[in-house]
Motif scaffolding. Structure first.
Motif, short mmCIF file in Angstrom:
data_model
loop_
_atom_site.label_atom_id
_atom_site.label_comp_id
_atom_site.label_asym_id
_atom_site.label_seq_id
_atom_site.Cartn_x
_atom_site.Cartn_y
_atom_site.Cartn_z
N ARG A 29 -4.05 11.10 4.24
CA ARG A 29 -5.13 10.13 4.47
C ARG A 29 -4.55 8.73 4.57
N CYS A 88 -12.29 9.14 8.00
CA CYS A 88 -12.85 9.17 6.65
C CYS A 88 -13.57 10.48 6.34
N VAL A 97 -10.12 -0.55 5.48
CA VAL A 97 -10.84 -1.83 5.41
C VAL A 97 -10.47 -2.72 6.59
N SER A 106 0.83 -1.20 0.00
CA SER A 106 0.00 0.00 0.00
C SER A 106 0.87 1.25 0.00
N ARG A 154 -6.87 2.96 1.48
CA ARG A 154 -8.15 2.28 1.59
C ARG A 154 -8.02 0.94 2.31
N CYS A 155 -6.93 0.21 2.06
CA CYS A 155 -6.77 -1.10 2.68
C CYS A 155 -6.64 -0.97 4.20
#
Length: 236
Positions: A94, A222, A101, A88, A97-98
């Motif tokens: 930020r 988020c 998750v 990643s 995404r992983c």
């Protein structure tokens, strides 16, 4: 340009708050793990290794089992988290995404544990406690792996010994000290205190604070991304 700088600063602040909430969630889960399950920690493996040695030395098979289960759960969580987040790329403002998750999956796992805990009135049987101990360790291991993958936009959330040592050393050496490290320490204490109080006064609800704090951390982390998307859609 000023708007971009302000957006970046806001995103960094949100991630710092999210880290603080994750630390608080870890503290809350540690209370449930140590006081409500098998007298071992969910995320502090140094202490669990010491507890394992003490249990072996005193010939306490129950203590050995508990420590081994916690260590196994944590190791499995780190392994799964590291596998999923491998490769990643960490952005400056930020989390990948992983990483999100993995943290979301951890929240689901903690929610299942809280449901089981509540349905048993906070007094699960031996086999259920063992399963929950593995689950707690798995959750903390996954969170640790996620924070490693998040890079400089995150920080340790399941153990703060090194953080405390670094903070003190930098202070002695005259380094710049921010407020976020003490806030993480405070979050750990508050999270642990809330679940400990619930274990005493409303035992069936003691496993809920880690879930709530995890969800809050995810929402805060988020929020800037959602705001940026909304702003981009508005400009287009």
């Amino acid at each position: 340009m000023e708007q971009h700088i302000g957006s970046k600063s806001g995103s960094e602040r949100s991630l710092r708050i999210a880290v603080m909430l994750l630390v608080a969630a870890s503290g809350a889960l540690e209370s449930v793990s140590f006081l409500g399950l098998e007298r071992v920690f969910a995320g502090v493996m140094t202490s669990n290794l010491a507890l394992l040695g003490m249990a072996v030395g005193r010939g306490e098979s129950v203590g050995v089992t508990a420590a081994v289960l916690a260590l196994a759960g944590f190791g499995l969580g780190v392994l799964i988290g590291a596998w999923y987040t491998r490769g990643s790329a960490t952005a400056a403002t930020r989390w990948p995404r992983c990483v999100v998750v993995v943290l979301a999956a951890e929240a689901v796992l903690l929610a299942v544990g809280a449901l089981v805990w509540g349905l048993t009135g906070g007094r699960p049987g031996e086999t259920t406690r063992y399963v929950m101990q593995v689950g707690a360790g798995l959750a903390m291991g996954a969170q640790s792996a996620a924070m490693v993958a998040a890079g400089h936009t995150a920080a340790p959330t399941t153990y703060l010994t090194g953080t405390l040592a670094t903070y003190i050393v930098k202070g002695v050496h005259g380094g710049r000290q921010g407020v976020w490290v003490p806030l993480r320490f405070a979050g750990l204490v508050v999270g642990a205190g809330v679940s400990a109080a619930l274990l005493k006064e409303a035992r069936a609800w003691a496993a809920l604070p880690p879930v709530v704090l995890m969800l809050c951390a995810l929402a805060v982390a988020c929020a800037p991304l959602g705001a940026r998307r909304h702003g981009s859609a508005g400009r287009s």
